[in-house]
Design a protein around this motif. Structure first.
Motif: not given
Length: 318
Positions: A285-307
């Motif tokens: 949600m913290k990531l989404y707050a700044g990227l809501k109106f952008q594609a979801k795929e980079p959000r998933f990729e970013a979460m892989k990096n903190v996994e």
């Protein structure tokens, strides 16, 4: 294009249950949206919610919108505005702790009606999650447990009005996005349209229907199903006539819930790799707050990096 999926929930109790479950499955896999009728929430209750919501907007929010947005947003603008929306909103939180009493401009009747409505929607959301479990071959209650975290789910309602817009080609009521959370239940205006979803590269209207509840799936269900179900881009198109009411209730994971593809689904699809990350919902949600109106795929990729830094415990069941 095929018709927008409308699910009659009464048919789940009879001989048409199998066909109705198949319709829900198809809607989840191919639309990310469906519309519910005969969902168990009375027409009288929905009428009261609508009447009080529209009255509250006229009394407490309409003038503010005209002064803050309508008077300034389109002044001297020639190209489409990409950094704001033509909407007037407030957000009610129900779980884990309600803030409905914190709004000074909500009268007691409106507070009570919205609290009662939220209880019905919470029950309906959990019923729907179990129907999804059944279709996915997951044990009953799995999705509710996956959302639970240590304090239960987050559940809240975004109350929106989309006033008439003189230049709808220059601004969206709400820009295109997928929803970050779990399952979303929408009570929308039945006379003023505007909600659209993206299907097969085309924007499709979500038809206004009296006393229906529109359901859509959020990013978390895409992750838990390892992509079998998808969250879908949707938007609100501003209209020149009519004020559109939208009451969207979000049944989301708890802040500390750890979200990851269901192992039972990965076992069933042995040839398919786990393509979605594991993460703590609040981090997403913290990531989404700044990227809501952008594609979801980079959000998933970013979460892989903190996994790697996520401590994967068992799903909380208490």
């Amino acid at each position: 294009m095929e018709a927008f999926p409308v699910i009659n929930m009464e048919k789940l109790n009879g001989e048409e249950r199998g066909a109705t479950m198949e319709m829900i499955k198809d809607a989840c896999e191919n639309w990310g949206f469906f519309e519910l009728v005969n969902h168990g929430i009375s027409h009288e209750q929905m009428d009261a919610v609508e009447k009080l919501t529209k009255g509250h907007y006229r009394k407490c929010m309409e003038q503010r919108f005209k002064e803050l947005v309508a008077a300034k947003a389109l002044e001297g603008v020639q190209t489409e505005i990409k950094d704001m929306d033509w909407e007037s909103t407030f957000f009610l939180r129900h779980l884990p702790v309600s803030n409905v009493s914190d709004f000074p401009d909500l009268d007691e009747e409106y507070r009570k009606v919205m609290k009662d409505f939220a209880l019905k929607l919470e029950k309906l959301a959990e019923e729907l999650l179990d129907l999804l479990c059944e279709n996915l071959g997951l044990e009953k209650g799995y999705l509710k447990k996956a959302f639970h975290g240590s304090k239960g789910p987050n559940f809240g309602t975004k109350v929106s009005n989309y006033p008439p817009c003189p230049k709808p080609d220059l601004i969206k009521g709400l820009r295109a996005h997928t929803d970050a959370g779990g399952i979303i239940l929408l009570f929308q205006d039945d006379t003023v349209s505007g909600l659209q979803l993206l299907k097969d590269g085309q924007w499709v209207d979500v038809p206004p229907m009296r006393h229906s509840i529109v359901v859509n799936l959020g990013d978390q269900l895409e992750v838990i199903t390892n992509g079998k179900y998808k969250s879908v881009l949707h938007r609100v198109v501003a209209q020149t006539d009519g004020n559109r009411m939208s009451i969207a209730s979000f049944y989301n994971p708890g802040n500390d819930a750890v979200i990851y593809p269901a192992p039972a689904l990965l076992e069933k699809e042995a040839e398919k790799d786990q393509v979605y990350p594991k993460f703590v919902f609040d981090d997403y949600m913290k990531l989404y707050a700044g990227l809501k109106f952008q594609a979801k795929e980079p959000r998933f990729e970013a979460m892989k990096n903190v996994e790697a830094s996520v401590n994967m415990g068992p799903i909380a069941t208490a």
